[in-house]
Design a protein around this motif. Structure first.
Motif, PDB file in Angstrom:
ATOM      1  N   GLU A  13      -2.936   8.600   6.176  1.00  0.00           N
ATOM      2  CA  GLU A  13      -2.007   9.518   6.845  1.00  0.00           C
ATOM      3  C   GLU A  13      -1.955   9.229   8.342  1.00  0.00           C
ATOM      4  OE1 GLU A  13      -2.153  13.581   4.144  1.00  0.00           O
ATOM      5  OE2 GLU A  13      -3.787  13.180   5.547  1.00  0.00           O
ATOM      6  N   ALA A  16       0.014   6.002   8.900  1.00  0.00           N
ATOM      7  CA  ALA A  16       1.445   6.196   8.692  1.00  0.00           C
ATOM      8  C   ALA A  16       2.096   6.943   9.849  1.00  0.00           C
ATOM      9  CB  ALA A  16       1.686   6.957   7.384  1.00  0.00           C
ATOM     10  N   GLY A 118       4.666   7.391   4.363  1.00  0.00           N
ATOM     11  CA  GLY A 118       5.463   6.852   5.462  1.00  0.00           C
ATOM     12  C   GLY A 118       5.683   5.366   5.271  1.00  0.00           C
ATOM     13  N   THR A 119       6.519   4.813   6.119  1.00  0.00           N
ATOM     14  CA  THR A 119       6.824   3.386   6.049  1.00  0.00           C
ATOM     15  C   THR A 119       6.205   2.658   7.233  1.00  0.00           C
ATOM     16  OG1 THR A 119       8.907   3.672   7.243  1.00  0.00           O
ATOM     17  CG2 THR A 119       8.991   3.797   4.831  1.00  0.00           C
ATOM     18  N   LEU A 120       5.888   1.387   7.006  1.00  0.00           N
ATOM     19  CA  LEU A 120       5.437   0.511   8.075  1.00  0.00           C
ATOM     20  C   LEU A 120       6.617  -0.359   8.506  1.00  0.00           C
ATOM     21  CD1 LEU A 120       1.963  -0.550   6.622  1.00  0.00           C
ATOM     22  CD2 LEU A 120       2.499   1.343   8.170  1.00  0.00           C
ATOM     23  N   LEU A 136       3.686   3.185   2.385  1.00  0.00           N
ATOM     24  CA  LEU A 136       2.356   3.692   2.064  1.00  0.00           C
ATOM     25  C   LEU A 136       2.476   4.917   1.171  1.00  0.00           C
ATOM     26  CD1 LEU A 136       0.362   3.530   5.440  1.00  0.00           C
ATOM     27  CD2 LEU A 136       0.140   2.024   3.454  1.00  0.00           C
TER      28      LEU A 136
END
Length: 221
Positions: A13, A16, A118-120, A136
């Protein structure tokens, strides 16, 4: 970054929620960036059950990540171990939706038990001219997974993270001037894009352990 005392989910978390810069990772430039195709992969971590596991290292022994083996007949990355994922469709709202859809199509995972974190940032994948967004996610309610379409995926499995970060299972592959991370676990070789993402995540999350970076392994093909 050091592992959180609150566990792997808190680590993920936190990752992210902040910006991750891939610039320190040696990644090949796209051959035709103007016509690059967009794709997304689901980087899904989870635990086997609700019973706390002994740590024995920087991560709990029952923490794992979902991976697949691509069919050897595919035109790109044949036979490689990968994250579930694929190209974005026009019907996908975003990269997260695409990653979830592809994971369901490839593994049968129940999306209701998957919490996306979330996205990277996008990563260029030069060999197939893609820009790939890692998504993720955390398995809040693990479900049965299996290879659905053997024309694309021939194996689906959960790999213990503790085995991936174990120094004896770390290595590099060499391709010309590029040295890329790799993992040798359970008779499988994880290399290429998937290994690069995992290695960077483990470093950023504080899960990595010191390992012999002169150990070289090469794919069979």
């Amino acid at each position: 970054m050091h592992p959180s005392p609150d566990g792997p989910l808190a680590d993920l978390e936190a990752l992210a929620a902040r910006s991750l810069d891939w610039s320190s990772t040696r990644i090949r430039s796209l051959p035709d960036a103007g016509h690059a195709r967009h794709a997304a992969v689901l980087v899904l971590f989870g635990v086997l059950d609700d019973v706390p596991a002994a740590t024995g290292g920087r991560v709990p022994q029952d923490l794992d990540v979902l991976l697949v083996r691509r069919a050897s007949t595919l035109g790109s990355h044949p036979g490689q171990i990968a994250f579930p994922g694929g190209r974005l469709d026009e019907t996908d709202a975003d990269a997260t939706a695409a990653a979830l859809r592809e994971a369901v199509e490839e593994t049968g995972v129940d999306p209701g038990g998957v919490r996306t974190l979330g996205t990277l940032p996008e990563i260029p994948l030069a060999v197939s001219n893609h820009l790939v967004t890692p998504v993720l996610a955390w398995w809040t309610r693990p479900s049965e997974v299996v290879a659905i379409d053997h024309a694309e995926t021939v194996e689906v499995f959960r790999v213990p993270v503790a085995e991936l970060v174990h120094p004896a299972n770390r290595a590099v592959t060499v391709h010309g001037e590029y040295r890329m991370p790799a993992f040798t676990v359970g008779g499988r070789l994880v290399w290429g894009f998937t290994a690069l993402v995992l290695a960077r995540l483990f470093d950023e999350l504080g899960w990595a352990e010191p390992w012999d970076q002169d150990r070289v392994v090469q794919p069979d093909s």
